[in-house]
Each structure stands twice: as C-alpha cells, then as structure tokens.
Scaffold this active site. Structure first.
Site, mmCIF file in Angstrom:
data_model
loop_
_atom_site.group_PDB
_atom_site.id
_atom_site.type_symbol
_atom_site.label_atom_id
_atom_site.label_comp_id
_atom_site.label_asym_id
_atom_site.label_seq_id
_atom_site.Cartn_x
_atom_site.Cartn_y
_atom_site.Cartn_z
ATOM 1 C CG ASP A 26 -2.051 0.951 1.135
ATOM 2 O OD1 ASP A 26 -2.315 1.445 0.023
ATOM 3 O OD2 ASP A 26 -2.692 1.222 2.167
ATOM 4 N NE ARG A 30 -1.770 6.738 0.963
ATOM 5 C CZ ARG A 30 -1.706 5.853 1.941
ATOM 6 N NH1 ARG A 30 -1.402 6.253 3.162
ATOM 7 N NH2 ARG A 30 -1.929 4.582 1.711
ATOM 8 N NE ARG A 39 -4.081 6.564 -7.652
ATOM 9 C CZ ARG A 39 -3.994 6.264 -6.358
ATOM 10 N NH1 ARG A 39 -3.753 7.217 -5.486
ATOM 11 N NH2 ARG A 39 -4.181 5.040 -5.941
ATOM 12 C CG ASN A 74 -7.503 -2.620 -5.983
ATOM 13 O OD1 ASN A 74 -6.566 -3.383 -5.729
ATOM 14 N ND2 ASN A 74 -7.867 -1.659 -5.135
ATOM 15 N NE ARG A 194 -3.192 -1.220 4.401
ATOM 16 C CZ ARG A 194 -4.433 -1.289 3.971
ATOM 17 N NH1 ARG A 194 -5.273 -2.104 4.546
ATOM 18 N NH2 ARG A 194 -4.848 -0.551 2.961
HETATM 19 C C1 FPP Z 1 -2.007 0.000 -3.305
HETATM 20 O O1 FPP Z 1 -1.529 1.341 -3.299
HETATM 21 C C2 FPP Z 1 -1.450 -0.710 -4.453
HETATM 22 C C3 FPP Z 1 -2.172 -1.336 -5.438
HETATM 23 C C4 FPP Z 1 -3.643 -1.381 -5.453
HETATM 24 C C5 FPP Z 1 -1.497 -1.977 -6.593
HETATM 25 C C6 FPP Z 1 -0.287 -2.812 -6.275
HETATM 26 C C7 FPP Z 1 0.365 -3.150 -7.557
HETATM 27 C C8 FPP Z 1 1.710 -3.148 -7.782
HETATM 28 C C9 FPP Z 1 2.723 -2.901 -6.739
HETATM 29 C C10 FPP Z 1 2.239 -3.371 -9.169
HETATM 30 C C11 FPP Z 1 2.250 -4.741 -9.741
HETATM 31 C C12 FPP Z 1 2.487 -5.873 -8.829
HETATM 32 C C13 FPP Z 1 3.385 -6.886 -9.004
HETATM 33 C C14 FPP Z 1 3.279 -8.089 -8.107
HETATM 34 C C15 FPP Z 1 4.463 -6.863 -10.006
HETATM 35 P P1 FPP Z 1 -2.560 2.543 -3.499
HETATM 36 O O2 FPP Z 1 -2.664 2.850 -4.955
HETATM 37 O O3 FPP Z 1 -3.865 2.198 -2.850
HETATM 38 O O4 FPP Z 1 -1.837 3.702 -2.756
HETATM 39 P P2 FPP Z 1 -2.560 4.932 -2.010
HETATM 40 O O5 FPP Z 1 -3.289 4.341 -0.836
HETATM 41 O O6 FPP Z 1 -1.402 5.780 -1.597
HETATM 42 O O7 FPP Z 1 -3.464 5.594 -3.001
#
Ligand code: FPP
Length: 246
Positions: A26, A30, A39, A74, A194
């Site tokens: 996560d 941000r 993003r 998502n 997390r």
């Molecule tokens: C959460 O951060 C992250 C995700 C929903 C996507 C995770 C995906 C990757 C790291 C890329 C691909 C994965 C692999 C295994 C190669 P957020 O976008 O919710 O962050 P925020 O809370 O700051 O908005």
C-alpha cells in the site's frame, strides 16, 4: 544467508524466520503524489519494490510470500490506473518466465482470473503451470482477490457437496474450509505487513490470518526496502505467539 547483521542493520535471527510473510503493498499513490508524479509512477516503483523484497525473501530463506496486487474492489479505480497495474503485472510475469530457470521460484495466483484481460490471464496461468516444479520459494500473487469472496466460494462449494449428499454439514471441519481456499495446502501467514500508515486488513487473507502477527509502518510501499523488512522481522521475533494459549 547473512549470519551477522552488518553495522547499522537491524538484527534478525535468521534461524527463526517466519515461514510465510504476507504483504499489502500500500501507499503507491501517495508516494507518487508526494513527488508530483502520476499515481501510475507509484505503481511502477511499487512493482520494483516487489522484485527487491521477493528476491530478498528468497535469499534469506522465506518459504512463502503472498502479496496483494489487485483486489476485487480495485476495479472501481479509473480505467487508466487499472490498465497500468495490469500492464506492470504483464511485464513482471514475462520477466519471471524469462528468469525462472535461474530463480526457481514457484508462482501461484490467488483470485478469480476470469475477468482479467485474456493476455494477462494466459500469462498468469502459464507462469503458474511452468513454475509448479520449483520448490525453493513460493510467491503467491493475489489478483482480483478478496477474502470474503474466497470464503463465500468455499461456503458454496461445501454447500453444493452437502446438497449432493456427498457430505453432511455437521461433519465439516475448519480444515475442509481451508482446503477450499486459494491457499489450500500452504501454511497460514505468520506475519502480515501493511506499509503506508494504514492499519486495516482490507479484505486480505481473512480466514488465513486468524493468528497472524501484524506489522504496520508509515513507510510507503515504494520506499519499503530490505532494512524495512528486517525491522518487520525483528518486531515479529520480539513477540510472543500464544495462539490462544497462555
Ligand atoms: C495500493 O496502493 C497498491 C495497489 C492497489 C497496486 C499494487 C500493484 C503493484 C505494486 C504493481 C504490480 C504488482 C506486481 C506483483 C508486479 P494505493 O494505490 O492504494 O496507494 P494509495 O493508498 O497511496 O493511493
């Protein structure tokens, strides 16, 4: 495997590592916002962190690593962001297939892959099938995954068997439920991490985490490096796990 911590490294007892680590990756959005970036740049950086941490886990001897790459919720994100995440997954799976012989990592996908773009779905299925022979380290990628959805599917499968007369409801055990989950056959996570300052489970491994230790940190996932993992491991090792006993 490092036996002694280098100067300034958090000390970890490498003979007492968790068998299974699970991570909610996560804070990508941000992290990017804080740098005036889109993003999607945060997800790209997060994917690099995934590579670093998965490699490190393999090196130090973690047997199972489970990461939350895309949840059943998502899909609500803007289409461009969803496509960017799918594109990153495609890139990493293609690289994983290329490096498979050398890395010997087994990849398993948790989640219903049906709604994914066909190309990504086929790549995921191919990666899982081709890596099934490897036994060193298993990386589980949660993709279109939701803990409630997983439990509901298990309930439906068991209810169907009861309706067909193959089993009776009174006989069902916790093990029967575990065996109907995507994670069937692998040990429950010992440590769930997390990053990014959020302290929620967000539908991640709800059944499997019943006795997991949680570790939260304010560091956003793209900045989560080996030292951050060592801090999480040291915190885990400082806790006393009693599993409901004394
Ligand atoms: C959460 O951060 C992250 C995700 C929903 C996507 C995770 C995906 C990757 C790291 C890329 C691909 C994965 C692999 C295994 C190669 P957020 O976008 O919710 O962050 P925020 O809370 O700051 O908005």
């Amino acid at each position: 495997m490092p036996l002694f911590a280098k100067k300034d490294e958090t000390k970890v007892d490498y003979s007492r590592l968790p068998q299974h680590i699970a991570i909610i990756m996560d804070g990508n959005g941000r992290w990017a916002k804080g740098r005036g970036l889109p993003r999607t740049a945060g997800h790209a950086a997060g994917a690099e962190t995934f590579r670093t941490i998965a490699t490190y886990c393999r090196e130090i001897g973690i047997k199972y690593l489970t990461v939350y790459a895309f949840s059943t919720e998502n899909w609500k994100r803007p289409m461009a962001e969803v496509s960017a995440i799918m594109g990153l997954l495609k890139k990493y799976l293609m690289e994983a297939i290329r490096d498979m012989e050398k890395e010997k990592v087994r990849f398993v996908f948790f989640g219903d892959l049906t709604p994914l773009p066909a190309e990504l779905r086929e790549l995921a299925e191919e990666t899982q099938a081709r890596s099934a022979v490897y036994e060193g380290c298993q990386v589980n990628i949660c993709l279109n995954y939701g803990g409630r959805d997983e439990i509901l599917r298990a309930a439906r499968a068991l209810a169907a068997e009861c309706a067909e007369g193959k089993r009776s409801p009174e006989e069902l055990t916790e093990e029967d439920v575990s065996n109907c989950l995507w994670s069937a056959g692998i040990p429950d996570p010992d440590l769930v991490i997390r990053p990014s300052g959020e302290e929620r489970i967000s539908n991640f491994l709800l059944w499997q985490s019943a006795y997991a230790e949680y570790y939260f940190t304010d560091v956003c996932w793209p900045d989560f490096d080996k030292e951050e993992l060592r801090k999480a491991l040291a915190a885990y090792q400082s806790r006393s796990r009693r599993f409901g006993g004394v």
